[in-house]
Design a protein around this motif. Structure first.
Motif, PDB file in Angstrom:
ATOM      1  N   GLU A 163       0.793  -1.226   0.000  1.00 45.68           N
ATOM      2  CA  GLU A 163       0.000   0.000   0.000  1.00 45.68           C
ATOM      3  C   GLU A 163       0.829   1.282   0.000  1.00 45.68           C
ATOM      4  OE1 GLU A 163      -3.317   0.281  -0.291  1.00 45.68           O
ATOM      5  OE2 GLU A 163      -3.378  -1.889  -0.545  1.00 45.68           O
ATOM      6  N   PHE A 164       2.042   1.231   0.507  1.00 48.38           N
ATOM      7  CA  PHE A 164       2.871   2.430   0.651  1.00 48.38           C
ATOM      8  C   PHE A 164       4.161   2.267  -0.152  1.00 48.38           C
ATOM      9  CE2 PHE A 164       0.209   2.243   4.402  1.00 48.38           C
ATOM     10  CZ  PHE A 164      -0.257   3.541   4.498  1.00 48.38           C
ATOM     11  N   ASP A 165       4.328   3.113  -1.164  1.00 50.26           N
ATOM     12  CA  ASP A 165       5.517   3.042  -2.009  1.00 50.26           C
ATOM     13  C   ASP A 165       6.802   3.329  -1.242  1.00 50.26           C
ATOM     14  OD1 ASP A 165       4.027   2.399  -4.231  1.00 50.26           O
ATOM     15  OD2 ASP A 165       3.804   4.496  -4.868  1.00 50.26           O
ATOM     16  N   ALA A 166       6.707   4.117  -0.182  1.00 48.24           N
ATOM     17  CA  ALA A 166       7.889   4.488   0.597  1.00 48.24           C
ATOM     18  C   ALA A 166       8.437   3.308   1.395  1.00 48.24           C
ATOM     19  CB  ALA A 166       7.569   5.633   1.544  1.00 48.24           C
ATOM     20  N   LEU A 167       7.615   2.313   1.635  1.00 46.39           N
ATOM     21  CA  LEU A 167       8.032   1.163   2.434  1.00 46.39           C
ATOM     22  C   LEU A 167       8.391   0.018   1.506  1.00 46.39           C
ATOM     23  CD1 LEU A 167       8.446  -0.031   5.233  1.00 46.39           C
ATOM     24  CD2 LEU A 167       6.048  -0.711   5.219  1.00 46.39           C
ATOM     25  N   ARG A 168       9.666  -0.120   1.245  1.00 49.30           N
ATOM     26  CA  ARG A 168      10.167  -1.164   0.359  1.00 49.30           C
ATOM     27  C   ARG A 168      11.437  -1.779   0.956  1.00 49.30           C
ATOM     28  NH1 ARG A 168       5.898  -1.682  -1.600  1.00 49.30           N
ATOM     29  NH2 ARG A 168       5.153  -0.726  -3.503  1.00 49.30           N
TER      30      ARG A 168
ATOM     31  N   ASP B 244      11.502   3.648  10.716  1.00 44.81           N
ATOM     32  CA  ASP B 244      10.935   4.985  10.945  1.00 44.81           C
ATOM     33  C   ASP B 244       9.667   5.172  10.114  1.00 44.81           C
ATOM     34  OD1 ASP B 244      13.008   5.592  12.673  1.00 44.81           O
ATOM     35  OD2 ASP B 244      14.155   6.723  11.169  1.00 44.81           O
ATOM     36  N   ILE B 245       9.680   4.696   8.879  1.00 43.05           N
ATOM     37  CA  ILE B 245       8.509   4.814   8.012  1.00 43.05           C
ATOM     38  C   ILE B 245       7.363   3.973   8.563  1.00 43.05           C
ATOM     39  CG2 ILE B 245       7.606   4.248   5.710  1.00 43.05           C
ATOM     40  CD1 ILE B 245      10.366   5.128   4.613  1.00 43.05           C
ATOM     41  N   VAL B 246       7.657   2.756   9.024  1.00 41.95           N
ATOM     42  CA  VAL B 246       6.627   1.895   9.620  1.00 41.95           C
ATOM     43  C   VAL B 246       5.995   2.596  10.818  1.00 41.95           C
ATOM     44  CG1 VAL B 246       6.259  -0.233  10.957  1.00 41.95           C
ATOM     45  CG2 VAL B 246       7.546  -0.306   8.818  1.00 41.95           C
ATOM     46  N   GLU B 247       6.826   3.180  11.680  1.00 44.59           N
ATOM     47  CA  GLU B 247       6.304   3.866  12.868  1.00 44.59           C
ATOM     48  C   GLU B 247       5.468   5.077  12.477  1.00 44.59           C
ATOM     49  OE1 GLU B 247       9.957   4.462  14.988  1.00 44.59           O
ATOM     50  OE2 GLU B 247       9.800   2.497  15.975  1.00 44.59           O
ATOM     51  N   ARG B 248       5.864   5.790  11.425  1.00 46.48           N
ATOM     52  CA  ARG B 248       5.082   6.949  10.968  1.00 46.48           C
ATOM     53  C   ARG B 248       3.738   6.499  10.403  1.00 46.48           C
ATOM     54  NH1 ARG B 248       2.743  11.104  12.036  1.00 46.48           N
ATOM     55  NH2 ARG B 248       2.383  12.582  10.352  1.00 46.48           N
ATOM     56  N   ILE B 249       3.735   5.441   9.624  1.00 47.29           N
ATOM     57  CA  ILE B 249       2.480   4.908   9.088  1.00 47.29           C
ATOM     58  C   ILE B 249       1.571   4.485  10.235  1.00 47.29           C
ATOM     59  CG2 ILE B 249       1.443   3.008   7.787  1.00 47.29           C
ATOM     60  CD1 ILE B 249       4.011   3.056   6.019  1.00 47.29           C
ATOM     61  N   GLN B 250       2.153   3.846  11.219  1.00 45.73           N
ATOM     62  CA  GLN B 250       1.383   3.395  12.383  1.00 45.73           C
ATOM     63  C   GLN B 250       0.724   4.582  13.091  1.00 45.73           C
ATOM     64  OE1 GLN B 250       3.769   1.292  15.251  1.00 45.73           O
ATOM     65  NE2 GLN B 250       2.021   0.134  15.990  1.00 45.73           N
ATOM     66  N   ARG B 251       1.474   5.671  13.275  1.00 48.69           N
ATOM     67  CA  ARG B 251       0.908   6.866  13.916  1.00 48.69           C
ATOM     68  C   ARG B 251      -0.198   7.478  13.065  1.00 48.69           C
ATOM     69  NH1 ARG B 251       6.209   7.707  15.168  1.00 48.69           N
ATOM     70  NH2 ARG B 251       6.501   9.231  13.523  1.00 48.69           N
TER      71      ARG B 251
ATOM     72  N   ALA C 176      -3.319   8.332   4.564  1.00 49.49           N
ATOM     73  CA  ALA C 176      -1.976   8.128   5.120  1.00 49.49           C
ATOM     74  C   ALA C 176      -0.946   8.047   4.000  1.00 49.49           C
ATOM     75  CB  ALA C 176      -1.948   6.861   5.968  1.00 49.49           C
ATOM     76  N   ARG C 177      -1.312   7.403   2.891  1.00 45.30           N
ATOM     77  CA  ARG C 177      -0.403   7.311   1.743  1.00 45.30           C
ATOM     78  C   ARG C 177      -0.067   8.709   1.225  1.00 45.30           C
ATOM     79  NH1 ARG C 177      -3.535   4.646  -2.049  1.00 45.30           N
ATOM     80  NH2 ARG C 177      -3.173   2.707  -0.939  1.00 45.30           N
ATOM     81  N   SER C 178      -1.082   9.560   1.101  1.00 51.83           N
ATOM     82  CA  SER C 178      -0.873  10.923   0.614  1.00 51.83           C
ATOM     83  C   SER C 178      -0.052  11.748   1.598  1.00 51.83           C
ATOM     84  CB  SER C 178      -2.211  11.611   0.380  1.00 51.83           C
ATOM     85  OG  SER C 178      -2.948  10.942  -0.596  1.00 51.83           O
ATOM     86  N   ALA C 179      -0.386  11.649   2.891  1.00 52.66           N
ATOM     87  CA  ALA C 179       0.333  12.404   3.922  1.00 52.66           C
ATOM     88  C   ALA C 179       1.799  11.988   3.976  1.00 52.66           C
ATOM     89  CB  ALA C 179      -0.315  12.206   5.272  1.00 52.66           C
ATOM     90  N   LEU C 180       2.059  10.702   3.886  1.00 51.93           N
ATOM     91  CA  LEU C 180       3.441  10.207   3.924  1.00 51.93           C
ATOM     92  C   LEU C 180       4.212  10.658   2.695  1.00 51.93           C
ATOM     93  CD1 LEU C 180       5.383   8.445   5.591  1.00 51.93           C
ATOM     94  CD2 LEU C 180       4.668   6.513   4.202  1.00 51.93           C
ATOM     95  N   ALA C 181       3.570  10.617   1.549  1.00 54.23           N
ATOM     96  CA  ALA C 181       4.230  11.066   0.312  1.00 54.23           C
ATOM     97  C   ALA C 181       4.582  12.540   0.402  1.00 54.23           C
ATOM     98  CB  ALA C 181       3.335  10.800  -0.888  1.00 54.23           C
ATOM     99  N   ARG C 182       3.663  13.362   0.952  1.00 49.96           N
ATOM    100  CA  ARG C 182       3.954  14.792   1.125  1.00 49.96           C
ATOM    101  C   ARG C 182       5.119  15.006   2.071  1.00 49.96           C
ATOM    102  NH1 ARG C 182      -1.572  15.196   1.560  1.00 49.96           N
ATOM    103  NH2 ARG C 182      -1.400  15.371   3.817  1.00 49.96           N
ATOM    104  N   GLU C 183       5.114  14.288   3.204  1.00 49.16           N
ATOM    105  CA  GLU C 183       6.186  14.435   4.189  1.00 49.16           C
ATOM    106  C   GLU C 183       7.545  14.049   3.608  1.00 49.16           C
ATOM    107  OE1 GLU C 183       5.254  12.185   7.672  1.00 49.16           O
ATOM    108  OE2 GLU C 183       3.370  13.248   7.987  1.00 49.16           O
ATOM    109  N   LEU C 184       7.569  12.966   2.857  1.00 45.80           N
ATOM    110  CA  LEU C 184       8.850  12.483   2.317  1.00 45.80           C
ATOM    111  C   LEU C 184       9.344  13.325   1.154  1.00 45.80           C
ATOM    112  CD1 LEU C 184       8.306   8.627   2.569  1.00 45.80           C
ATOM    113  CD2 LEU C 184       9.623  10.116   4.088  1.00 45.80           C
ATOM    114  N   SER C 185       8.421  14.005   0.463  1.00 36.44           N
ATOM    115  CA  SER C 185       8.847  14.853  -0.645  1.00 36.44           C
ATOM    116  C   SER C 185       9.295  16.236  -0.161  1.00 36.44           C
ATOM    117  CB  SER C 185       7.723  15.007  -1.666  1.00 36.44           C
ATOM    118  OG  SER C 185       6.683  15.795  -1.139  1.00 36.44           O
ATOM    119  N   GLY C 186       9.007  16.547   1.093  1.00 36.42           N
ATOM    120  CA  GLY C 186       9.454  17.799   1.659  1.00 36.42           C
ATOM    121  C   GLY C 186       8.449  18.927   1.550  1.00 36.42           C
ATOM    122  N   ASP C 187       7.248  18.658   1.111  1.00 34.92           N
ATOM    123  CA  ASP C 187       6.230  19.711   0.975  1.00 34.92           C
ATOM    124  C   ASP C 187       5.551  19.995   2.301  1.00 34.92           C
ATOM    125  OD1 ASP C 187       6.822  19.860  -1.646  1.00 34.92           O
ATOM    126  OD2 ASP C 187       5.107  18.705  -2.352  1.00 34.92           O
TER     127      ASP C 187
END
Length: 85
Positions: free
Chosen positions: A33-38, A55-62, A74-85
């Motif tokens: 479900e989450f591209d950042a978690l590979r 760290d990504i797992v813990e962020r998804i969990q939160r 959560a997928r959108s929020a994580l993508a925004r956080e990781l892209s720096g926006d």
């Protein structure tokens, strides 16, 4: 050097599961479900998680459990956080 000061480079799915309180099947599902978690897989095909992966797992969990996001949110929020926006 005492063993507690040694940091591992890679963690098994079992270790991540025990440290986060998540079942291994949940971690495997989140990978889909989450591209950042590979997490990488070793030669035997076992997942090897890095500190960044954890760290990504813990962020998804939160995001899902505490902040009550849906998977899509959560997928959108994580993508925004990781892209720096």
């Amino acid at each position: 050097m005492p063993p507690s000061s040694i940091r591992k480079l890679y963690y098994s799915i079992r270790e991540v599961s025990e440290s986060t309180g998540l079942k291994p099947h949940v971690l495997r599902y989140w990978e889909t479900e989450f591209d950042a978690l590979r997490p990488k897989k070793n030669r035997a095909g076992n997942r090897t998680y890095t500190s960044r992966d954890i760290d990504i797992v813990e962020r998804i969990q939160r995001l899902l459990r505490e902040e009550k996001y849906t998977i899509e949110g959560a997928r959108s929020a994580l993508a925004r956080e990781l892209s720096g926006d």
